[in-house]
Write an enzyme that holds these catalytic residues in place. Structure first.
Site, short mmCIF file in Angstrom:
data_model
loop_
_atom_site.label_atom_id
_atom_site.label_comp_id
_atom_site.label_asym_id
_atom_site.label_seq_id
_atom_site.Cartn_x
_atom_site.Cartn_y
_atom_site.Cartn_z
N GLY A 11 0.88 -1.14 -0.10
CA GLY A 11 0.11 0.08 0.02
C GLY A 11 0.95 1.14 -0.13
O GLY A 11 1.83 1.13 0.43
N CYS A 12 0.35 2.38 -0.53
CA CYS A 12 0.95 3.44 -0.50
C CYS A 12 1.46 4.37 0.61
O CYS A 12 2.57 4.58 0.90
CB CYS A 12 0.35 4.76 -1.53
SG CYS A 12 -1.34 5.18 -0.88
#
Lengths: 334, 334, 334, 334
Positions: free
Chosen positions: C145-146
């Site tokens: 995930g970012c």
């Protein structure tokens, strides 16, 4: 006790700005604010910045909601004002922020808008010659479009004075995103807009007939551009000269007594940020050294002089209040 | 005739905002505005948005310039207020927007600032318990720092109530660029800032002692971040809980009568844009589900409640005027 | 002839960035790109910037569309990857950019996401110890995930080295708007975002379990903030020290051979703009003078190292290509 | 081993973009980079995003610094290229990004620039008829100005085809801030620029003679506007029609084989963001319904096709490399 005003269509950006201006207005009092999808929500949830009315609940948008308000602002999508307006008492003062009643020529309406032409109300730009008095005695006023007011203020005095040729006017005008409204559309997402300039409706913009009608231009090329900022319009207006006159002097004379329209000192060019949050319009003009064309640059806040503040200025006139009541001449910067 | 105020250091962003607020204030009148490099220039050229004072010429920044003004705002770079203040009559009311007179502890001053500690004035945050009265009876008030007011409003009631642990406070606060001043510096160029977030002074920020002094925090990790917007501070303040209490309820009680500090309805989190141009502070709080830490988010306009509007609020109190005179509780959005 | 890859879910921002990276990749070739609402549209109309594939038409998002591609990128909304993945041949290499297969603990999944836990794939962060080899031999990889990659890179080596206390980690991380996706939502409109910082999901963010799992943190307060820029994440990660060690030195040693993760020279702090368009992560660390807490700041491009470029890095490893093929270490600024 | 190139004037924005492009170029190798005030600093400190050359130290800007480089890029302030160029061996290939050698007419130079006219080099716009070959055989090439390339690409084919009247061309072009350079100036501060549009040099812009020379326009009104974004130019170019022809078709034919200049599908208008980081130019054209004027909109990245990427394209031609080597046709969005 204040004069009681209604805001019909209060959930959009112009509606929010109207609410803010009414909250700070010394003579106006909010009678009711309405919304469509947002009916039933508090203003505090719809416009978190308008804390003054945070607990006021939006009524449903319909003619009955306005009750016996002294004046009604209609801040509805283009084409939706006429139906509501028809149901209001004829003596009730109404300022429409939409396009429905601005045009005199039904053919011009039909060329750019769907549906039938609704009619023509007094045009709400007090700075045009003679218009201030007409507005003051009107019960129905069609406030100007945001691009229109920006361009008309720059152009009308030059055409009226015979200084600018009405037959070859070229305008490029860039607007902040609030001018495109608050509906969720992909091309208006922050990700798409920030860092980008994008033209739209090139070659056929619906504000052209209004600009021509109010400025005296006969042919007009108008290219609108979406700019990465929330508010502000900057219009670059060029025209061929018809006479050897200083365009800046013409504008300065035309607006010498105006509180909101200001011709800047020579060499100082308008920035949209300087008009942010106000009802001001800033103008500057020169003659292009290469082409000889007149170049006028005009800046406003599209929600200020381009929408809500302009509407309040008209309301002030219609209600016999001081024209500048509740309106800022100073922008907020940086 | 209004109360006559002077703005010493009127060419920066806080100075410009002071001028704008004074222009719209019902009781204040501008006696004089001064500048350093810009002395001799008109306000219209230095602050194109402040059209109300467009033809006023900036005097030179020196004590003599203020004449017999009723109140003086000092909006000078940190460290430059003391020299001017020392030359003003002791009975003259002064509000300093700089850091010179905020700290009680000379050692704390010396740790973060060059030069000697100038002294301690009444701290200008009316929302702290008992502080409103002290400000009202003071002739010299040190207005708060922009980061400080954002964090202190979020934290002080929780520490005072024994709800938040003063020994492990962690703050990350992001500010718009106007907080960094108007001097031309490469890292503040639009090209460098737009599209970017950048931390600065990490691990040692000069506002830490002011925050500790005014909030009761004993140890504080504070990381400031420069954000790509002109105005606004958003502070995320976290602390360990000392008691099983709802942090939002504590804040709500602390600020229940305050016109400018507002705890938002549950679930609504502050946005800096909602405070733009106003003296408002918006707060919200919760308890983090994973860590159990208290999380408070606080938003202000750094030139509003963080500088000029806060200073006017203090001036209103010192002058016996209504505390809210000339100040907006509603922000301007979008 | 190149290795043929499919992009399932190509109409969003991560999908568009994947297309751009594939177009410039020396070894990859686009087999097919799919969309849901946009099926049938050309890439040139959906992503006007990806001119290389301007005439390629998006197929419909379904398992059959990928045909015999050598590798499939799934760039679908969270929760939609599992259904497609289940229909792909077990031997087909797949990189999922969504959250479906990142978590090992089904309970953690259920706490933050709707629907059943789909399973656990090899976690796609090559810079974690031993992970590079696992990815190289995997057929199914769950890319990070970012927010997670931003925080984990800053934190994992410090916890692994016993330098940072895993029990009191506080993170505030701000993201550009592309991280919120391309669906038209009012709060993501440019008008709402520009000039504003706004926190969201305060107190309970769904990336917390991924960060804990990958970093070794045991309790974590994570506050995400939406920032007015299209791309970039800046995370401020603070933790109590467990040992008297220089946190920067620990990070520098951990990443000394890494092409994409870079500890900046002392005193130089990360800016998100410096990572724009690249697969780079920039780190800096210090110890806070007041609190003694370790402070690490980490910056990435959320669509680069936070999504599409990270996925290509994983694909390169899975395909036996040079890990850096087709990926930029240099950002694009200003 | 690569072809060795020098970047003289590497500390500005165009210089930084050149460095980034050279780092990613398959055939070029950086021989030396020079700076003036920044001589002695590492590229990593001057351009934090160019990590590939992070430890390279800037040499002092002087002719001797380039040594025996195969090709020299001059990215100096306007007026400073001539002195350096005069000291380089005549056989050394040079691409100048400045204005010094673009104009054929000394009188046009003197009208807009201080100092004497330095001379005329081969004009570096390969997409003009016949120009590609001239550049390929030249040792000295004057790369185009950023506004000039945007306007000339839109206009030249229409004038050459007899479709647009060269005597009444009106251009309004807005540029991101990187076009104004990296010197610290107050009006370029983020605080001043964000949220604002501001025209400058209205009525007399120094790019007018270059545009006229390269496009065939005879009179030209050109108004430049500074826009709140770091990169990108959007030019709106209007002219009276001379013949009943579809302007889009004329452009499409002119650029049918060009890799970087692309006429978009009908109805799709250029956005600057779509060209970000690339060497692409996007064009669209129509005829205005009200005025009949031809309206062409053209978008580029001012540091890409407007400066550094354009210079690399010219260098590729001069060095006998593939014209597209190391250059992106795809922009980076959002």
């Amino acid at each position: 006790m204040g004069i009681r005003v209604a805001v019909v269509g209060a959930s959009g950006y112009a509606g929010g700005e109207l609410l803010r201006l009414i909250a700070g207005h010394p003579h106006l009092e909010l009678a009711v604010a309405t919304g469509f999808a947002q009916a039933g929500a508090t203003i505090g949830s719809v416009h978190p910045h308008v804390r003054s009315f945070r607990d006021v609940v939006l009524a449903k948008t319909e003619a009955a909601a306005v009750g016996d308000a002294d004046l009604v602002f209609l801040a509805l999508p283009h084409g939706e004002s006429a139906a509501i307006a028809a149901q209001l008492p004829e003596t009730m003062k109404v300022v429409d922020l939409g396009a429905d009643f601005r045009l005199r020529d039904p053919a011009a309406w039909s060329k750019y808008y769907p549906g039938a032409h609704a009619g023509t109300w007094t045009y709400g730009l007090p700075e045009l010659p003679g218009q201030r008095d007409r507005i003051a005695s009107a019960t129905r006023v069609a406030s100007t479009g945001c691009y229109a007011v920006t361009v008309v203020l720059a152009l009308a005095p030059l055409i009226a004075a015979g200084v600018a040729d009405p037959d070859d006017v070229v305008v490029v005008a860039a607007s902040g995103t609030s001018g495109a409204g608050r509906s969720a559309k992909q091309h208006l997402l922050a990700s798409e807009v920030m860092g980008s300039l994008s033209p739209y409706k090139v070659g056929a913009h619906q504000h052209v007939p209004e600009i021509k009608q109010a400025s005296g231009a006969r042919t007009l090329s108008m290219t609108p551009v979406l700019a990465p900022m929330p508010r502000g319009i900057l219009a670059t207006v060029t025209a061929k000269p018809l006479a050897d006159a200083d365009p800046r002097a013409v504008l300065q004379e035309a607006y010498s007594g105006e509180p909101f329209v200001q011709v800047l000192p020579e060499g100082q060019w308008p920035h949209t940020a300087s008009t942010f949050g106000s009802n001001a319009a800033h103008l500057q003009a020169t003659t292009d050294v290469d082409s000889g064309r007149i170049v006028v640059v005009s800046a406003i806040d599209n929600l200020g002089k381009g929408a809500a503040a302009q509407a309040v200025q008209n309301a002030n006139l219609m209600l016999g209040l001081p024209e500048t009541a509740g309106l800022a001449v100073d922008g907020i910067a940086p």
